[in-house]
Design an enzyme around this catalytic site. Structure first.
Site, PDB file in Angstrom:
ATOM      1  N   ASP A  53     -16.937  36.367  37.895  1.00 33.37           N
ATOM      2  CA  ASP A  53     -17.097  36.807  39.283  1.00 33.37           C
ATOM      3  C   ASP A  53     -18.037  37.998  39.445  1.00 33.37           C
ATOM      4  O   ASP A  53     -18.410  38.355  40.555  1.00 33.37           O
ATOM      5  CB  ASP A  53     -15.743  37.248  39.862  1.00 33.37           C
ATOM      6  CG  ASP A  53     -15.360  38.625  39.335  1.00 33.37           C
ATOM      7  OD1 ASP A  53     -15.240  38.759  38.106  1.00 33.37           O
ATOM      8  OD2 ASP A  53     -15.232  39.566  40.135  1.00 33.37           O
ATOM      9  N   ASP A  83     -13.923  34.821  32.254  1.00 35.65           N
ATOM     10  CA  ASP A  83     -13.693  36.217  32.600  1.00 35.65           C
ATOM     11  C   ASP A  83     -12.232  36.306  33.050  1.00 35.65           C
ATOM     12  O   ASP A  83     -11.653  35.309  33.476  1.00 35.65           O
ATOM     13  CB  ASP A  83     -14.651  36.587  33.741  1.00 35.65           C
ATOM     14  CG  ASP A  83     -14.309  37.921  34.359  1.00 35.65           C
ATOM     15  OD1 ASP A  83     -14.126  38.883  33.592  1.00 35.65           O
ATOM     16  OD2 ASP A  83     -14.219  37.996  35.602  1.00 35.65           O
TER      17      ASP A  83
END
Ligand code: 2M8
Length: 242
Positions: free
Chosen positions: A203, A6
């Site tokens: 996250d 990510d």
């Protein structure tokens, strides 16, 4: 080994600069990892980070909506749409369709998203530098909703077959796809070449489906997920990579 990364709040910090990511990408390359960015960001934004960080592997954009694979990357033909230097596997919905649905209910719910905002507003809400904000609004398969005055809009969109997912900061509206489904499709292509160990780092809530399709998952921050190991910060990732 392949690692799905990510970007926002995982590999890049609040200033959106690629600098923090440099040592991580360098370490991953040294270890021979295939580096796949898997993000809510647009193709234009990911191209910026790929170039800044010298990453040339395929990438996944707009929350699992499309996989961009450099032409001739795999030693076999890949089925997909030809777009410039890529073969694109599209799993999401076209931006225009998503916009139509949002525009219809925008007034009633007081929705603000990139498409009905000025660049100045996008800069103010996201904290993106102006140049990067211009790349963020080049949406092809999703829209980012950052404000509303009444609840219920997400349910309404869901009833229309759209998906609403929470990212690090905002909500993303897409077709029926996620980061995990896209990672799965790409992993299957790698598996045609040979065995591959898969890792993922993220996250946010929208990273959870990605954790489910890989062998080893790492969470930056304090989000909970049974399968993933928590690592407190991006710098800590270096220790994990070894
Ligand atoms: C949006 O993505 C973030 C990351 O998850 C979010 O939804 O919170 C997207 O619009 C992306 O393109 C943009 O760069 C980012 C800016 O924070 O926001």
């Amino acid at each position: 080994r392949a690692i799905f990364l990510d970007l926002d709040k995982t590999l890049i910090g609040d200033d959106y600069s690629p600098e923090l990511a440099r040592p991580v990408v360098k370490a991953l390359k040294r270890k021979g990892f295939i580096i796949v960015f898997n993000t809510s960001k647009t193709r234009a934004e990911v191209e910026y980070y790929r170039q800044a960080l010298g990453v040339e592997d395929p990438f996944i954009v707009e929350n699992g909506s499309a996989i961009f694979i450099p032409k001739d990357y795999f030693p076999f033909p890949v089925e997909g749409r030809e777009k410039g230097e890529y073969i694109v596997i599209e799993l999401g919905m076209r931006y225009e369709t998503i916009r139509e649905a949002l525009d219809e209910i925008a007034q009633e719910y007081g929705l603000k998203y990139y498409g009905n905002s000025t660049i100045e507003e996008v800069v103010a809400f996201t904290g993106l530098p102006r140049d990067l904000a211009k790349l963020a609004v080049k949406r092809e398969y999703s829209e980012t909703v950052f404000r509303w005055t009444r609840d219920g809009w997400a349910e309404l969109l869901k009833a229309r077959g759209l998906k609403v997912t929470r990212g690090s900061r905002f909500h993303t509206v897409t077709g029926n796809t996620d980061k995990g489904s896209a990672a799965r499709v790409l992993l299957d292509l790698y598996l045609k070449v040979g065995p591959v160990e898969s890792w993922a780092v993220g996250d946010g809530e929208n990273d959870l489906p990605m954790f489910d399709v890989v062998d080893r998952a790492f969470i930056v921050g304090d989000l909970r997920h049974s399968k993933a190991k928590n690592i407190p910060s991006i710098e800590k990732l270096l220790e994990v990579i070894g």
